[in-house]
Design a protein around this motif. Structure first.
Motif, PDB file in Angstrom:
ATOM      1  N   PHE A  12       9.200   7.280  -3.436  1.00  0.00           N
ATOM      2  CA  PHE A  12      10.309   6.373  -3.151  1.00  0.00           C
ATOM      3  C   PHE A  12       9.799   5.073  -2.531  1.00  0.00           C
ATOM      4  N   PHE A  13       8.660   5.173  -1.830  1.00  0.00           N
ATOM      5  CA  PHE A  13       7.984   3.999  -1.301  1.00  0.00           C
ATOM      6  C   PHE A  13       6.687   3.840  -2.075  1.00  0.00           C
ATOM      7  N   SER A  14       6.539   2.752  -2.787  1.00  0.00           N
ATOM      8  CA  SER A  14       5.358   2.533  -3.610  1.00  0.00           C
ATOM      9  C   SER A  14       4.894   1.089  -3.460  1.00  0.00           C
ATOM     10  N   GLU A  15       3.894   0.912  -2.613  1.00  0.00           N
ATOM     11  CA  GLU A  15       3.321  -0.399  -2.381  1.00  0.00           C
ATOM     12  C   GLU A  15       1.903  -0.455  -2.938  1.00  0.00           C
ATOM     13  N   ARG A  16       1.298  -1.629  -2.853  1.00  0.00           N
ATOM     14  CA  ARG A  16      -0.036  -1.790  -3.423  1.00  0.00           C
ATOM     15  C   ARG A  16      -1.064  -0.873  -2.756  1.00  0.00           C
ATOM     16  N   ASN A  17      -0.950  -0.722  -1.433  1.00  0.00           N
ATOM     17  CA  ASN A  17      -1.935   0.053  -0.680  1.00  0.00           C
ATOM     18  C   ASN A  17      -1.522   1.490  -0.410  1.00  0.00           C
ATOM     19  N   TRP A  18      -0.232   1.792  -0.476  1.00  0.00           N
ATOM     20  CA  TRP A  18       0.202   3.111  -0.043  1.00  0.00           C
ATOM     21  C   TRP A  18       1.459   3.536  -0.784  1.00  0.00           C
ATOM     22  N   ASN A  19       1.717   4.836  -0.760  1.00  0.00           N
ATOM     23  CA  ASN A  19       2.936   5.389  -1.344  1.00  0.00           C
ATOM     24  C   ASN A  19       3.330   6.649  -0.580  1.00  0.00           C
TER      25      ASN A  19
END
Length: 284
Positions: A146-153
């Motif tokens: 549900f959280f998907s960023e360049r560095n982390w998910n």
């Protein structure tokens, strides 16, 4: 339950919270090297050092059987050194599939110190016995971030497990030989949470917790799994990793085979040292 895992789970939970919070509020660690890398597949293989806890009761038409502690009563090795392989395929920006396999095989020869009832056979104290206990562990987990960023998910997961047990005991006493064996697969469906992120361009951290519980009539299933790992990529696509995982299964009166009724309490957990690789495609 494996001794000491409660404390570790608490530490792992705190680690997961600190991981997610630090990644969520960190500056971007993407540099020129990582910007040209878009990993689609992570593979790891290495040695796993689980500490085993195994108690099984085989009931029969005559009533409850003997609860066998495979480590205490049958003197099977409690600490193992086995091979483990993991793979993580990124299906899309938010979706990924994780696969795991390990095999844990044990055997021993001893003189029984007490009577043991296994299915419809009683193995009497004083008998010379040979025991084997093999476990194949298969895991498949689909994760959605549900959280998907360049560095982390981070997000939720849905997993399937298949733990294949192969147990056998043969004995001889007063010129009489007798044997019993049992094979069955204990399946499980797990729901959980996961998080992962690059804490530095070459340092990747992962955490997962998965759980399943059901108590219907006389059937009871309780499964809990946790895993936390750190991977450092010495080279652009190859590195080393360390992980700690714990797996606890409690199964009561689930018809796992035509003959089996009873109870299984099975747990294993320990450190995993492995070689890791990330296969990528270049960004266009």
């Amino acid at each position: 339950m494996i001794p000491g895992t409660r404390g570790f789970r608490f530490i792992a939970f705190l680690f997961a919270l600190s991981l997610v919070s630090s990644l969520a509020f960190s500056q971007s660690y993407i540099n020129e090297e990582q910007d040209s890398l878009s990993p689609k597949l992570y593979m790891s293989m290495g040695y796993y050092f689980p500490k085993m806890t195994t108690r099984v009761r085989f009931d029969s038409d005559f009533g409850l059987g003997t609860e066998i502690n495979f480590e205490d009563d049958l003197k099977l090795d409690q600490n193992l050194n086995v091979f483990r392989i993991d793979g993580l395929l990124l299906l899309s920006k938010r979706s990924q599939m994780n696969l795991t396999f390990t095999r844990m095989a044990r055997s021993n020869s001893l003189t029984l110190e007490k009577d043991i009832e296994f299915n419809d056979t009683i193995f009497y104290a004083g008998a010379s016995a040979n025991i084997k206990f093999d476990v194949n562990y298969f895991g498949a987990t689909w994760r959605y971030s549900f959280f998907s960023e360049r560095n982390w998910n981070a997000g939720l997961s849905f997993g399937l497990r298949a733990v294949r047990f192969n147990m056998g005991m043969s004995a001889s006493l007063n010129n009489r030989s007798y044997a019993e064996s049992e094979k069955f697969i204990a399946p499980a469906i797990l729901l959980g949470v996961h998080g992962a992120g690059y804490m530095r361009p070459r340092l990747l951290a992962r955490y997962s917790l998965e759980y399943f519980y059901v108590d219907v009539s006389d059937i009871k299933i309780n499964v809990l799994e946790t895993n936390v790992s750190l991977q450092y990529f010495i080279f652009k696509q190859v590195g080393l990793g360390v992980a700690y995982s714990s797996n606890t299964y409690q199964i009561r009166n689930l018809p796992l085979s035509d003959k089996f009724t009873g109870r299984v309490i099975f747990g294993f957990g320990g450190f995993n040292l492995f070689l890791t690789a990330r296969l990528a495609q270049g960004r266009k």
